[in-house]
Design an enzyme around this catalytic site. Structure first.
Site, PDB file in Angstrom:
ATOM      1  CD  GLU A  96      -8.194   7.291   4.729  1.00  0.00           C
ATOM      2  OE1 GLU A  96      -8.601   8.221   4.007  1.00  0.00           O
ATOM      3  OE2 GLU A  96      -8.910   6.362   5.118  1.00  0.00           O
ATOM      4  CG  HIS A 100      -5.209  13.338  -1.589  1.00  0.00           C
ATOM      5  ND1 HIS A 100      -6.341  14.052  -1.911  1.00  0.00           N
ATOM      6  CD2 HIS A 100      -5.440  12.787  -0.376  1.00  0.00           C
ATOM      7  CE1 HIS A 100      -7.221  13.952  -0.925  1.00  0.00           C
ATOM      8  NE2 HIS A 100      -6.696  13.187   0.015  1.00  0.00           N
ATOM      9  CD  GLN A 110       5.578  -1.863   6.620  1.00  0.00           C
ATOM     10  OE1 GLN A 110       5.006  -2.654   5.867  1.00  0.00           O
ATOM     11  NE2 GLN A 110       4.968  -1.319   7.658  1.00  0.00           N
ATOM     12  NE  ARG A 111      10.906  -5.804  -0.925  1.00  0.00           N
ATOM     13  CZ  ARG A 111      11.552  -5.793  -2.092  1.00  0.00           C
ATOM     14  NH1 ARG A 111      11.608  -4.681  -2.806  1.00  0.00           N
ATOM     15  NH2 ARG A 111      12.157  -6.885  -2.533  1.00  0.00           N
ATOM     16  NE  ARG A 177       6.107  -5.914   2.341  1.00  0.00           N
ATOM     17  CZ  ARG A 177       6.440  -5.102   1.341  1.00  0.00           C
ATOM     18  NH1 ARG A 177       6.932  -3.907   1.595  1.00  0.00           N
ATOM     19  NH2 ARG A 177       6.281  -5.485   0.090  1.00  0.00           N
ATOM     20  CG  ASN A 193       0.631  21.728  -7.362  1.00  0.00           C
ATOM     21  OD1 ASN A 193      -0.405  22.084  -6.802  1.00  0.00           O
ATOM     22  ND2 ASN A 193       0.635  20.854  -8.357  1.00  0.00           N
ATOM     23  NE  ARG A 204      -8.375  12.576   2.386  1.00  0.00           N
ATOM     24  CZ  ARG A 204      -8.563  11.271   2.468  1.00  0.00           C
ATOM     25  NH1 ARG A 204      -8.981  10.737   3.610  1.00  0.00           N
ATOM     26  NH2 ARG A 204      -8.379  10.481   1.428  1.00  0.00           N
TER      27      ARG A 204
END
Length: 236
Positions: A96, A100, A110-111, A177, A193, A204
């Site tokens: 999510e 932006h 996750q590797r 994964r 910024n 949000r």
């Protein structure tokens, strides 16, 4: 049974002014943070009004409220930045937040990091929430079913990774994964910024936003209050 992680947002860094350089052009007000001083200088530079000729906007706080909120001139808020550290958030939250594009991300991999003992993040609809606007299930069966399913997925990940023994670690992990659920904890450093942060938080924390996003963005606003109380006031 996996461990649960709770969301946390920590302020790591933010803009600091060079007081000598700014002071050559404009008086620095004690009530203003470094970010607010910089934004004021940026705005006043446009009209060379460093001497604060208008009594109604003499204080930086009044000047910024008029410029940002009344007049909508948010470009000056792009000169100051803040870096936050998000922990106890889910992979779904990451998906999510990365929409932006004015934010910059450094996310744990996750590797390279094994997920054997990874935490999971319960969605607000399942765990009891301190936010009364979020419906929370109190049925223990719902919680048990969710955590069992997450545990099974993590176990399947471990089996798939072990089945690929002989390959380099990152290759085994990147293949396995794909079985990890969206609820696994993800830690990330995010910089933006102040205009970007304000826009993300405003959007949000609306009632139609993802429930986890609403909770975490409220925490982000609290963390950013120290950077600029004017732009990020405490929630009433």
């Amino acid at each position: 049974m996996p461990n649960f992680a709770m969301p946390n947002v920590q302020l790591l860094a933010h803009t600091k002014i060079d007081e000598k350089a700014v002071g050559e052009w404009m008086g620095i007000q004690d009530a203003s943070t470094d970010a607010e001083t910089l934004l004021t200088m940026a705005g006043r530079n446009c009209y060379r009004s460093f001497h604060r000729p208008n009594a109604n906007t003499y204080d930086d706080a009044d000047y910024l409220r008029r410029t940002l909120f009344t007049q909508g001139h948010w470009s000056i808020a792009e000169h100051a930045t803040a870096t936050l550290y998000f922990t106890g958030v889910s992979r779904a939250f990451l998906a999510e937040l990365t929409r932006h594009r004015h934010l910059s991300f450094s996310v744990e991999s996750q590797r390279f990091i094994d997920a054997d003992n990874i935490n999971i993040v319960l969605p607000p609809a399942i765990r009891a929430s301190a936010d009364p606007s979020v419906r929370a299930s109190t049925d223990p069966y719902v919680l048990r079913n969710f955590t069992n399913a997450a545990d099974e997925a993590i176990t399947a990940y471990m089996i798939a990774r072990d089945d690929l023994e002989g390959l380099p670690k990152k290759q085994r992990n990147e293949a396995a994964r794909g079985l990890l659920p969206n609820c696994v904890e993800t830690r990330m450093v995010v910089t933006g910024n102040l205009r970007a942060w304000r826009e993300v938080i405003d959007r949000r924390t609306q009632p139609d936003a993802d429930a986890e996003m609403q909770q975490v963005m409220r925490l982000a606003r609290e963390a950013l209050h120290a950077v600029s109380p004017i732009i990020f006031p405490k929630e009433k």
